[in-house]
Design a protein around this motif. Structure first.
Motif, PDB file in Angstrom:
ATOM      1  N   ALA A 196      -0.239 -26.821  17.136  1.00 51.22           N
ATOM      2  CA  ALA A 196       0.130 -26.588  18.539  1.00 51.22           C
ATOM      3  C   ALA A 196       1.610 -26.231  18.673  1.00 51.22           C
ATOM      4  O   ALA A 196       2.021 -25.617  19.660  1.00 51.22           O
ATOM      5  N   GLY A 197       2.438 -26.596  17.681  1.00 54.38           N
ATOM      6  CA  GLY A 197       3.868 -26.298  17.759  1.00 54.38           C
ATOM      7  C   GLY A 197       4.225 -25.101  16.888  1.00 54.38           C
ATOM      8  O   GLY A 197       3.360 -24.320  16.485  1.00 54.38           O
ATOM      9  N   ASP A 198       5.512 -24.943  16.617  1.00 52.92           N
ATOM     10  CA  ASP A 198       5.947 -23.869  15.707  1.00 52.92           C
ATOM     11  C   ASP A 198       5.652 -24.315  14.279  1.00 52.92           C
ATOM     12  O   ASP A 198       6.077 -25.401  13.865  1.00 52.92           O
ATOM     13  N   LEU A 199       4.965 -23.473  13.538  1.00 50.51           N
ATOM     14  CA  LEU A 199       4.639 -23.860  12.159  1.00 50.51           C
ATOM     15  C   LEU A 199       5.923 -23.896  11.327  1.00 50.51           C
ATOM     16  O   LEU A 199       6.833 -23.090  11.542  1.00 50.51           O
ATOM     17  N   PRO A 200       6.020 -24.842  10.398  1.00 49.10           N
ATOM     18  CA  PRO A 200       7.281 -24.977   9.644  1.00 49.10           C
ATOM     19  C   PRO A 200       7.582 -23.744   8.797  1.00 49.10           C
ATOM     20  O   PRO A 200       6.675 -23.051   8.346  1.00 49.10           O
TER      21      PRO A 200
END
Ligand SMILES: Cc1cc2nc3c(=O)[nH]c(=O)nc-3n(C[C@H](O)[C@H](O)[C@H](O)COP(=O)(O)OP(=O)(O)OC[C@H]3O[C@@H](n4cnc5c(N)ncnc54)[C@H](O)[C@@H]3O)c2cc1C
Length: 398
Positions: free
Chosen positions: A105-109
């Motif tokens: 759901a967030g920015d992928l690392p």
């Protein structure tokens, strides 16, 4: 390479049995590339129970003594052990699932996209990522090296690595996969990590790979403690079997003949049979086409085999949601839907939604656990070592 039928699984087992003794003990840790014959390659079939663990152990012990085939039999019991362990700690799976959802759901690392596309610049990792995507399989030792480099050299979240495996492995399995990744990361046996080294990789790939620049230390990851373990329920059959019974198979267990035999005199006459599978439920991200195709093929094979096992072919419900199953139960006028027990994982999540939907129609969902699992799982409460001590007794009890 991997054919999703029981017939192909039994043939592969038959071919491998002569090599399951001293050869396996000596050679199993080597990975000489995709044409390997030092391991069985049975896991995609066993994971879906096109062929059961019990059948694998039976076939091997017909040919070898337990002493001679000890290593191989122990490996088969690792699958059983992981399932039994996770069964007693469902929160470990739930937290992993939540972790994966939050990460997507967030920015992928940074580095994630390169790692899954085989673009890290570490030749071994890149070759293994491509092998996984292209074949749906990796050797066990490669899985350990891959996970270790993912966590300790690339510094990526273990949950995303486990998800990458689960979406691409034909044998992708909630318990074996999640707990093996946790083991590498130092979460499973707390404080004990697995560090991949250049020397070990070069030795067991016989020089095919000798990656440089790997992490030289592996600090265990940490996490919040989990609630205490819940014991395995004693009953093999949960729920009351009525008089108008349908069998619903799913991708965790696709061998109806021995499942019904396990019920003994309680085995009902079936009115209808159905099969469902939803490989896509393994992850919020897309599952590989190879996994989709293998699962669909396995389910179709099981559907055809219920004709022999239960006297009627099964209808395929596809990636059935609860309402599709309810419609099937209604159209066959069922009062009971009998399912193989689904261990902690995506199918169990689905059955948890299905149960109240069927109950609202007056239909009971009855689960049947195989004696193999019932006998072994209660001993999977601690580490593998005490569990391993039980294996000779578990083998005799089958
Ligand atoms: C990070 C990581 C992730 C993994 N993910 C999965 C997974 O999603 N699904 C899965 O089935 N296995 C998983 N494994 C376990 C193992 O790698 C595979 O089961 C094995 O490589 C399958 O190949 P095979 O059938 O040729 O094994 P063989 O060496 O021929 O072993 C025979 C059988 O024993 C069982 N087995 C062997 N090793 C293990 C093991 N370590 N754990 C559990 N069962 C084992 C399998 O059923 C296998 O078919 C994972 C291991 C690691 C280190």
């Amino acid at each position: 390479m991997f054919i999703p039928t029981r017939a192909a699984g039994l043939e592969a087992l038959h071919d491998f049995v002569p090599r399951a003794g001293a050869d396996y003990r000596r050679d199993r840790n080597h990975d000489l590339g995709p044409s390997r014959s030092n391991v069985s390659g049975l896991s995609p079939c066993v994971r879906h129970r096109l062929v059961t663990e019990e059948e694998v152990v039976d076939a091997v012990l017909e040919r070898h003594s337990l002493h001679a085939a000890e290593k191989f039999v122990q490996e088969v019991f690792w699958r059983t052990y992981w399932k039994g362990w996770l069964e007693q700690r469902p929160e470990v799976w739930r937290r992993y699932r939540d972790g994966v959802r939050e990460l997507f759901a967030g920015d992928l690392p940074d580095g994630y996209e390169d790692a899954v596309a085989g673009r890290t610049g570490i030749d071994a990792m890149d070759a293994w990522a491509r092998e996984l995507v292209d074949t749906g399989y990796l050797h066990n030792h490669v899985r350990m090296w891959f996970a270790s480099i993912w966590v300790f050299t690339l510094g990526l979240p273990w949950q995303l690595g486990a998800d990458f495996f689960l979406r691409h492995l034909l044998d992708g399995d909630a318990a074996s996969n999640t707990l093996s990744w946790r083991w590498v990361a130092g979460l499973q046996t707390r404080g004990k990590t697995y560090l991949a080294t250049t020397e070990n990789i070069a030795r067991y790939t016989e020089g095919r790979f000798a990656p440089r620049g790997l992490a030289t230390t592996a600090r265990p990851l940490d996490e919040e403690p989990f609630p205490p373990a819940t014991p395995i329920a004693p009953e093999d059959v949960v729920g009351e079997i009525g008089s108008r019974v349908g069998l619903l198979l799913h991708e965790e267990d696709l061998e109806p003949a021995s499942l019904l035999t396990a019920l003994g005199p309680a085995a009902p006459t079936l009115r209808s049979a159905a099969v469902f599978a939803d490989a896509g439920a393994r992850s919020p991200a897309p599952v590989s086409p190879l996994v989709e195709a293998f699962t669909t093929g396995a389910v179709a094979d099981a559907a055809a085999r219920t004709a022999d096992a239960a006297g009627l072919p099964a209808v395929t419900l596809g990636a059935a949601d609860a309402s599709t199953v309810v419609d099937w139960a209604r159209s066959a006028a069922l009062d009971t839907v009998l399912v193989p027990y689904a261990p902690v994982g995506p199918v169990q999540e689905r059955l948890d939604v299905l149960r109240p939907a069927l109950a609202a129609e007056g239909v009971g969902l009855v689960t049947v656990r195989r004696p193999w699992d019932s006998r072994a799982w209660p001993f999977a409460s601690r580490g593998f070592f005490p569990f391993k001590e039980r294996i000779p007794r578990l083998v005799r009890a089958r």
